[in-house]
Design an enzyme around this catalytic site. Structure first.
Site, PDB file in Angstrom:
ATOM      1  N   HIS A  40       0.869  -1.164   0.000  1.00 47.71           N
ATOM      2  CA  HIS A  40       0.000   0.000   0.000  1.00 47.71           C
ATOM      3  C   HIS A  40       0.911   1.221   0.000  1.00 47.71           C
ATOM      4  O   HIS A  40       1.801   1.327   0.851  1.00 47.71           O
ATOM      5  CB  HIS A  40      -0.891   0.024   1.248  1.00 47.71           C
ATOM      6  CG  HIS A  40      -1.807  -1.152   1.362  1.00 47.71           C
ATOM      7  ND1 HIS A  40      -2.165  -1.711   2.567  1.00 47.71           N
ATOM      8  CD2 HIS A  40      -2.415  -1.893   0.407  1.00 47.71           C
ATOM      9  CE1 HIS A  40      -2.971  -2.732   2.360  1.00 47.71           C
ATOM     10  NE2 HIS A  40      -3.126  -2.871   1.049  1.00 47.71           N
TER      11      HIS A  40
ATOM     12  N   TRP B 114       4.618   0.081   4.286  1.00 47.70           N
ATOM     13  CA  TRP B 114       5.194  -1.076   4.976  1.00 47.70           C
ATOM     14  C   TRP B 114       4.201  -2.221   5.124  1.00 47.70           C
ATOM     15  O   TRP B 114       4.157  -2.905   6.143  1.00 47.70           O
ATOM     16  CB  TRP B 114       5.770  -0.634   6.336  1.00 47.70           C
ATOM     17  CG  TRP B 114       6.485   0.670   6.207  1.00 47.70           C
ATOM     18  CD1 TRP B 114       7.670   0.897   5.569  1.00 47.70           C
ATOM     19  CD2 TRP B 114       6.035   1.964   6.644  1.00 47.70           C
ATOM     20  NE1 TRP B 114       7.996   2.235   5.599  1.00 47.70           N
ATOM     21  CE2 TRP B 114       7.019   2.911   6.253  1.00 47.70           C
ATOM     22  CE3 TRP B 114       4.911   2.397   7.349  1.00 47.70           C
ATOM     23  CZ2 TRP B 114       6.885   4.266   6.536  1.00 47.70           C
ATOM     24  CZ3 TRP B 114       4.793   3.767   7.626  1.00 47.70           C
ATOM     25  CH2 TRP B 114       5.768   4.672   7.212  1.00 47.70           C
ATOM     26  N   HIS B 115       3.419  -2.448   4.054  1.00 49.80           N
ATOM     27  CA  HIS B 115       2.411  -3.514   4.044  1.00 49.80           C
ATOM     28  C   HIS B 115       2.717  -4.518   2.936  1.00 49.80           C
ATOM     29  O   HIS B 115       1.842  -4.915   2.171  1.00 49.80           O
ATOM     30  CB  HIS B 115       1.016  -2.920   3.828  1.00 49.80           C
ATOM     31  CG  HIS B 115       0.581  -1.984   4.904  1.00 49.80           C
ATOM     32  ND1 HIS B 115      -0.464  -1.098   4.750  1.00 49.80           N
ATOM     33  CD2 HIS B 115       1.034  -1.794   6.171  1.00 49.80           C
ATOM     34  CE1 HIS B 115      -0.625  -0.405   5.872  1.00 49.80           C
ATOM     35  NE2 HIS B 115       0.283  -0.817   6.737  1.00 49.80           N
ATOM     36  N   SER B 116       3.948  -4.965   2.859  1.00 50.20           N
ATOM     37  CA  SER B 116       4.386  -5.833   1.763  1.00 50.20           C
ATOM     38  C   SER B 116       3.745  -7.212   1.871  1.00 50.20           C
ATOM     39  O   SER B 116       3.659  -7.796   2.955  1.00 50.20           O
ATOM     40  CB  SER B 116       5.906  -5.976   1.800  1.00 50.20           C
ATOM     41  OG  SER B 116       6.528  -4.708   1.762  1.00 50.20           O
TER      42      SER B 116
END
Length: 607
Positions: free
Chosen positions: A313, A533-535
Site C-alpha cells: 500500500h 510497509w504492508h508488503s
C-alpha cells in the site's frame, strides 16, 4: 557445524510464527519447537512496548527494521525506494503504527475463489474474532472479546486535532457518514475514530510476541534463536528436513559466516515475510529455474511464482503549521525530557497519557464520488469499472490526520506541526523480490517495487491530495502548509502554499487547480510517495499454473513437510493495514498445522 533435532522449525520469528508456535505449544507443550529470527528479542525494549516510540523504529539508524532498497525506476524519478520490514521477535507487530484496520469481506472471498477452500470471510471470521479483544464497544457481531490481541482507543484521550478533523468533516463533507466502527468488514466509505493495538490497562503495544510466544518462554521445549538468519531449507528426497542458519550481519555485526544446521522431524515453516520467504525458498533451490540457474543454485523445484506478485500500500504524508496551543506528540518525539518524565509518571501509574498513544485518532475510508471519479480521468475509470465498482465493500484509500510531525523533528520549522496522509489500498502496481546471491544469505534482495507502474495510481493520489488538503485547511488549528512539504505550485497560483493566520471558512470554495498545478502535484507525488510497509504476495496461495507457490493448506508445491505462513501467501491485496491480516493468517495456519499433526487446539481464544 552443530546439528540439533526439533519437531517443527520456524524460519523467521515474525507475527505469524509467534501465533502458530504459541497456539501449538499451548495445546501440546511437549512439541519441540525452534524459532530462528534475524532480529533481536522485543521483550522489555521501550522502542517496542511504549506506543509513542513507534516512530523511532523508522529512524535510519534503527536495527529493529530491515531497510529493503528497491531499484530506481522512471515512475519515481529514478530515486531508490525503501521499504521497512520488522526485524525483531514478533516482526511487524512490534514496530508498526499500531493502527487497527481490517479488510473488506470481499478480500478474503476473492482469495477463496482462487481454489483456496476454507479462506472465505465466512471461514475466517471466527478466527478473526478469536484473535482479538475489542475493548471499544461490546457485542459487535464481527469483533472478538476474549482474544490475546487488545484493541482500544489507546491510553490517551483523543487528541483535539483529530476531533477537529471529525467535526469539520460533518460540515464540509456531510454526505459521508460518521460511524463508531468502519472496520466491520463491510463499511467502505465513512469517518470513524481510529482504534489501536494497545492494551488499555497497561498502555503497552499489543504485539504477537508478547501475546502469543513469550507466555510460553518458560517451556523448555521452545528454543528461540535471535540474531540468526536462515540461509536455506534442507530438502532430502523431496522432503524438508531442516534448515541451515548463520549470524545476521546487522543484529550480530561481529558474527561469523559459520553455518549451523537444525533438523525438523515433522515440519519446516517459513515465516520470513514478503522479502524473507521468497529469498529463503530461492536459496533452497525452490523458485524460477531461470533465476536459480543464473545465481548458481541447484534446482530442487521449479516454481516460477516465487518472488513475483509483490504488492504494498503506497502513501504520501505532508505537514502543516498549527496554532501554538495545539496538543501533539511533538514534545515526546523531540526528546523533551521534562515532558517525557511527566508523561512517564502517569503511564507507569495507570497506563494512560501520551506515552500510550500513537497520535492517530481518526480515519476516513473513502470511495470516490461521481465528481471525484470524473476528475481522475480514463486511467482510473478503467480500474474502477474492472475492480471496485462491483465490490462496494472495498475502499479505494484512507485519509489520516496525525497529531505531530511525521518526520525528522530537527528538519521541521519552528512552532507546532501536524501531519496528514493518504494511502491507497489496492494499487494497480505490482513488483517482485528475488535473491541477488545464491550463497550469501545476508545479501540484500533484488527488489523491484513497481510503485506507480500501474496507470491508475497517480490520478488517485492527485485526487486524494486535493481532498485531504481541503479538510485540513478548515481545521481551527490550521495555520498554513509547511511549504517545503507540499507541491511546488507557481507563485501566482491560487493553489500556492503558505503560512496563514488561521483556517479558511467551512463554506469556502475548494481550490481550483490549473493544468500547471496538476503537473506540480504529479511531480510531488513521484518525489514523495512511499511504502506504508504492508508488503505481501510474493509466495502466493493460488493454483500453481497461475503463479502460485503454496496451496490452500500452505504447503509449498512439490516439497513435502514445507509450508509458508506469513503475508507473502496473500494471493491478492487487502484493504487493510496488514497486521489484522497477519493475525488471521497466523490463526488459520495454526489450525491447519494442528490438523496435520493430529493436535487439538484449545477452543478458548486466550492462550
Amino acid at each position: 557445524m552443530i546439528a540439533s533435532e526439533y519437531d517443527i522449525i520456524f524460519a523467521g520469528g515474525g507475527t505469524v510464527a509467534c501465533i502458530i508456535a504459541g497456539r501449538l505449544l499451548t495445546a501440546d507443550p511437549s512439541l519441540k519447537i525452534l524459532v530462528v529470527e534475524s532480529g533481536q528479542h522485543s521483550r522489555d525494549r521501550q522502542c517496542h512496548y511504549q506506543p509513542f516510540r513507534f516512530i523511532q523504529n523508522l529512524h535510519p539508524s534503527s536495527t529493529t527494521v530491515t531497510f529493503n532498497v528497491g531499484k530506481p525506476s522512471p515512475s519515481l524519478g529514478d530515486r531508490p525506494f525503501i521499504v521497512h520490514c520488522g526485524r525483531s521477535l514478533g516482526g511487524g507487530s512490534t514496530v508498526n503504527f499500531m493502527v487497527y484496520v481490517r479488510g473488506a469481506a470481499s478480500d478474503y472471498d476473492d482469495w477463496a475463489k482462487l481454489e483456496n477452500e476454507g479462506w472465505s470471510t465466512a471461514d475466517l471470521l471466527p478466527l478473526m474474532k478469536k484473535a482479538e479483544t475489542f475493548t471499544v464497544a461490546p457485542d459487535l457481531p464481527t469483533h472478538g472479546y476474549s482474544g490475546p490481541t487488545k484493541i482500544s482507543t489507546g491510553g490517551c484521550n483523543r487528541f483535539a486535532f483529530a476531533q477537529q478533523f471529525l467535526d469539520v468533516a460533518k460540515e464540509y463533507d456531510p454526505k459521508t457518514p460518521q460511524v463508531l466502527d468502519n472496520n466491520d468488514l463491510s463499511t467502505s466509505h465513512a469517518y470513524s475514530p481510529w482504534y489501536k493495538y494497545i492494551d488499555p490497562k497497561t498502555g503497552r503495544r499489543s504485539d504477537a510476541a508478547t501475546n502469543y510466544l513469550y507466555p510460553n518462554a518458560d517451556n523448555p521445549n521452545l528454543h528461540i534463536l535471535v540474531a540468526k538468519r536462515v540461509k536455506r531449507v534442507i530438502v532430502e528426497n523431496g522432503r524438508a528436513v531442516g534448515v541451515e542458519y548463520l549470524d545476521d550481519v546487522i543484529s550480530c555485526p561481529a558474527g561469523t559466516t559459520e553455518v549451523s544446521i537444525a533438523r525438523a522431524s515433522k515440519l519446516v515453516v517459513i515465516c520470513g515475510g514478503a522479502f524473507g520467504s521468497p529469498t529463503i525458498l530461492e536459496r533452497s533451490g525452490i523458485g524460477s529455474r531461470a533465476i536459480l540457474e543464473e545465481k548458481g543454485v541447484p534446482v530442487v523445484m521449479d516454481l516460477p511464482g516465487v518472488g513475483e506478485n509483490y504488492q504494498d500500500h503506497y502513501g504520501v504524508f505532508q505537514t502543516y503549521h498549527a496554532s501554538n496551543d495545539t496538543v501533539t506528540l511533538n514534545p515526546l518525539w523531540r526528546g523533551d525530557v521534562d515532558a517525557y518524565n511527566v508523561s512517564l509518571k502517569q503511564w507507569e501509574s495507570d497506563g494512560k497519557g501520551p506515552i500510550a498513544s500513537n497520535g492517530i485518532d481518526a480515519l476516513l475510508k473513502i470511495r470516490p464520488t461521481p465528481k471525484e471519479l470524473e476528475s481522475m480521468g480514463p486511467e482510473f475509470s478503467a480500474r474502477w469499472e474492472s475492480f471496485f465498482k462491483n465490490s462496494p465493500d472495498k475502499p479505494v484509500a484512507a485519509i489520516v490526520p496525525l497529531a505531530g510531525a511525521l518526520g525528522d523533528p530537527s528538519a521541521m520549522p519552528p512552532g507546532e506541526i501536524i501531519s496528514s496522509g493518504f494511502y491507497i489500498f489496492y494499487p494497480d502496481s505490482v513488483g517482485s523480490v528475488h535473491i541477488s546471491s545464491g550463497e550469501d544469505a545476508n545479501a540484500p534482495p533484488d527488489f523491484y517495487p513497481g510503485c506507480l507502474s500501474g496507470p491508475s495510481d497517480l490520478p488517485l493520489f492527485s485526487m486524494l491530495y486535493k481532498k485531504t488538503r481541503e479538510l485540513i485547511r478548515r481545521l481551527p488549528c490550521f495555520r498554513g502548509e509547511v511549504v517545503s512539504d507540499h507541491p511546488e505550485f507557481p507563485e501566482d497560483s491560487a493553489a500556492a502554499c503558505k503560512k496563514t493566520e488561521g483556517p479558511v471558512p467551512i463554506n469556502a470554495s475548494d481550490i481550483v487547480y490549473t493544468p500547471d498545478d496538476d503537473k506540480a502535484i504529479a511531480e510531488y507525488i513521484r518525489k514523495k510517495v512511499q511504502s506504508t510497509w504492508h508488503s505481501l504476495g510474493t509466495c502466493a496461495m493460488k493454483p500453481r499454473d497461475q503463479g502460485g507457490v503454496v496451496d490452500a493448506r500452505l504447503n509449498v508445491y512439490g516439497v513435502k513437510s514445507l509450508k509458508v505462513a506469513d503475508l507473502s501467501i496473500a494471493p491478492e491485496n487487502v484493504g487493510t493495514n496488514t497486521y489484522s491480516t497477519a493475525l488471521v493468517i497466523g490463526e488459520k495456519a495454526a489450525t491447519l498445522i494442528a490438523q496435520d499433526l493430529g493436535i487439538k487446539l484449545n477452543e478458548r481464544s486466550n492462550l
